[in-house]
Design a protein around this motif. Structure first.
Motif, PDB file in Angstrom:
ATOM      1  N   THR A 138       0.850  -1.190   0.000  1.00  0.00           N
ATOM      2  CA  THR A 138       0.000   0.000   0.000  1.00  0.00           C
ATOM      3  C   THR A 138       0.883   1.237   0.000  1.00  0.00           C
ATOM      4  O   THR A 138       1.795   1.355   0.820  1.00  0.00           O
ATOM      5  CB  THR A 138      -0.917   0.019   1.234  1.00  0.00           C
TER       6      THR A 138
ATOM      7  N   VAL B 251      -0.349   8.167  -0.961  1.00  0.00           N
ATOM      8  CA  VAL B 251      -0.301   9.192  -2.010  1.00  0.00           C
ATOM      9  C   VAL B 251      -0.771  10.496  -1.388  1.00  0.00           C
ATOM     10  O   VAL B 251      -1.942  10.642  -1.018  1.00  0.00           O
ATOM     11  CB  VAL B 251      -1.180   8.816  -3.212  1.00  0.00           C
TER      12      VAL B 251
ATOM     13  N   SER C 113      -4.953  11.594  -8.712  1.00  0.00           N
ATOM     14  CA  SER C 113      -5.808  10.471  -9.092  1.00  0.00           C
ATOM     15  C   SER C 113      -5.131   9.616 -10.155  1.00  0.00           C
ATOM     16  O   SER C 113      -5.217   8.378 -10.136  1.00  0.00           O
ATOM     17  CB  SER C 113      -7.156  10.982  -9.608  1.00  0.00           C
TER      18      SER C 113
ATOM     19  N   SER D 156      -2.561   7.500  -8.501  1.00  0.00           N
ATOM     20  CA  SER D 156      -3.221   6.416  -7.772  1.00  0.00           C
ATOM     21  C   SER D 156      -3.690   5.327  -8.716  1.00  0.00           C
ATOM     22  O   SER D 156      -3.562   4.124  -8.421  1.00  0.00           O
ATOM     23  CB  SER D 156      -4.412   6.979  -6.977  1.00  0.00           C
TER      24      SER D 156
ATOM     25  N   ARG E 252      -2.634   1.341  -8.694  1.00  0.00           N
ATOM     26  CA  ARG E 252      -3.634   0.269  -8.636  1.00  0.00           C
ATOM     27  C   ARG E 252      -3.555  -0.619  -9.882  1.00  0.00           C
ATOM     28  O   ARG E 252      -3.733  -1.835  -9.805  1.00  0.00           O
ATOM     29  CB  ARG E 252      -5.035   0.872  -8.503  1.00  0.00           C
TER      30      ARG E 252
ATOM     31  N   VAL F 147      -3.680   1.891  -2.576  1.00  0.00           N
ATOM     32  CA  VAL F 147      -3.439   3.318  -2.324  1.00  0.00           C
ATOM     33  C   VAL F 147      -4.140   3.749  -1.051  1.00  0.00           C
ATOM     34  O   VAL F 147      -5.298   3.373  -0.808  1.00  0.00           O
ATOM     35  CB  VAL F 147      -3.924   4.180  -3.510  1.00  0.00           C
TER      36      VAL F 147
ATOM     37  N   SER G  97      -4.858   7.489   0.409  1.00  0.00           N
ATOM     38  CA  SER G  97      -4.730   8.886  -0.010  1.00  0.00           C
ATOM     39  C   SER G  97      -4.759   9.829   1.189  1.00  0.00           C
ATOM     40  O   SER G  97      -5.475   9.604   2.165  1.00  0.00           O
ATOM     41  CB  SER G  97      -5.844   9.257  -0.988  1.00  0.00           C
TER      42      SER G  97
ATOM     43  N   THR H 127     -10.796  11.799   0.672  1.00  0.00           N
ATOM     44  CA  THR H 127      -9.572  11.023   0.747  1.00  0.00           C
ATOM     45  C   THR H 127      -9.576  10.163   2.014  1.00  0.00           C
ATOM     46  O   THR H 127     -10.373  10.395   2.924  1.00  0.00           O
ATOM     47  CB  THR H 127      -8.338  11.941   0.760  1.00  0.00           C
TER      48      THR H 127
END
Length: 445
Positions: free
Chosen positions: A41, A44, A56, A59, A63, A69, A71, A84
């Motif tokens: 993980t 971000v 985005s 991210s 993924r 992720v 956030s 987030t």
């Protein structure tokens, strides 16, 4: 922000060897736990109010490569398109403040320092809880300023990437750059997505995820000796000392003392990462005094403050390094110089300047909270200053030695050695004192 790092030295007042007992019990972070076998993980972080599209995109790439992720929003004024995982309110609260207080300050610098402090504390908590395995932060000057706080809070071995419009810029103070941070220029990315900036963002996303999968984080299962040096053409003691210390059950990390290496050495020493230090290339002390490649005013102070035993020698004390391709700085013109390569050139110090270096070293060692042994090779301190060498200066060496004898503080044991720093007699003396300190319990095994 430069706070104590509990992941490495839970008790700052502990003796230099206590860290090894604590690290062997597994205290201090998520590394090595069962979750290491699962997917990684990535945290971000950025200002999601103004850079939602770019963050985005980052991210989505992570993924798309099989990562996960978490956030974090470090915005102040606006809000992201979607919530987030860590909100800006949580970030501000972690700094002991609030978003409203940041806004009411009326100063963007003050506001972002609040968010920097909060994001750093939360990132460390997330890592210690095993919820993140790497971090990537995106920003311009504001975001990069915050990124240095956030990444600086995380231990060596946690992948940290900064995507910045000012990557590699002289705007970035070296003392705030973590020892293992990775940085990529956010080319063409000041505002909005495009094909050029996607190339940078996608590389960075893949890099941080790949690093989190591949990293072998330090375990500190063996006590670590921190050593400073230069390459074997000028200082050779490491070739003998490293295998001998490893044979005694110690690990050895050798730092290239060219500014950034010295900063990394000091940072880790301050965190209690070393059972002892062999600071045999303190040239950065003179660099700082005379305008060379400085490691900061705090060079040669952190180990002493942390209670770590120190072995010191004046390797290359007589030289000031500067950026070779920029030409000789005005204060150093007219001196004998040695061009090491196209990047690095060294200028010789005069006798009185060498005395100033000796005084500075003595001042820095005076406050040490653990034993200090200073090895003084009276036949020279780098390969070029041997008798007959291109940078030999008998009067300058004599001046330095005299100053060390007269100025050495009472807590420093000066061992004069009638040899050169690259002679076998030097490493024999170092190992003899090392073995004595281990036997006496000064150095913990």
């Amino acid at each position: 922000m430069k706070e104590a790092r509990p992941w490495l030295r839970p008790d700052r007042a502990a003796s230099g060897g206590d860290i090894w007992k604590k690290m062997k019990t597994g205290a201090g972070g998520a590394c090595g736990e069962d979750e290491m076998s699962g997917e990684k993980t990535i945290l971000v972080a950025g200002t999601w109010d103004t850079k939602d599209d770019e963050l985005s995109y980052l991210s989505d790439v992570i993924r798309g490569q099989g990562g996960q992720v978490l956030s974090m929003d470090v915005s102040v004024l606006g809000d992201p398109k979607l919530p987030t995982d860590v909100s800006k309110h949580e970030v501000a609260e972690a700094a002991g403040s609030s978003i409203q207080a940041a806004i009411d300050s009326g100063d963007e610098n003050t506001a972002m320092q609040i968010m920097g402090a909060g994001s750093a504390r939360l990132a460390l908590d997330l890592w210690r809880e095993g919820r993140i395995h790497g971090v990537i932060v995106l920003g311009g000057t504001m975001g990069t300023d915050l990124a240095l706080d956030l990444c600086g809070a995380l231990p060596l071995g946690v992948p940290k990437y900064v995507v910045s419009t000012v990557a590699f810029s002289p705007l970035l103070p070296p003392d705030r750059i973590p020892a293992d941070v990775q940085m990529i220029l956010w080319a063409g990315g000041l505002y909005g997505l495009n094909d050029i900036c996607k190339a940078s963002l996608s590389q960075a996303a893949g890099a941080v995820l790949g690093a989190s999968r591949a990293v072998e984080a330090p375990t500190f299962m063996r006590p670590m000796i921190g050593m400073t040096s230069f390459g074997k053409t000028v200082l050779r003691y490491m070739v003998t000392l490293k295998p001998e210390l490893e044979r005694r059950g110690f690990d050895v990390a050798v730092f290239h003392a060219t500014g950034m290496g010295g900063r990394a050495f000091e940072s880790l020493a301050g965190d209690g990462a070393f059972a002892a230090v062999m600071d045999f290339a303190p040239q950065e002390v003179g660099n700082h005094l005379f305008g060379g490649l400085s490691a900061g005013e705090g060079r040669m102070t952190h180990a002493g403050r942390a209670g770590i035993p120190q072995m010191i020698a004046p390797g290359c004390y007589d030289l000031v390094d500067f950026v070779g391709w920029q030409g000789v700085p005005a204060p150093l013109r007219g001196r004998e110089c040695h061009a090491h390569n196209r990047l690095l050139t060294s200028a010789m110090l005069a006798a009185e300047e060498r005395r100033a270096v000796a005084r500075s070293i003595c001042e820095k060692l005076a406050g040490a909270a653990a034993p200090v042994a200073f090895f003084l090779p009276t036949a020279g301190c780098n390969e070029w200053d041997r008798a007959g060498g291109e940078l030999h200066d008998a009067a300058g060496l004599s001046a330095f030695c005299e100053e060390m004898r007269s100025r050495s503080p009472v807590n420093v044991d000066v061992l004069e050695l009638p040899c050169h720093i690259n002679d076998v007699a030097f490493t024999d003396a170092v190992l003899a004192r090392f073995d004595r300190w281990v036997a006496e319990g000064v150095i913990s095994h």
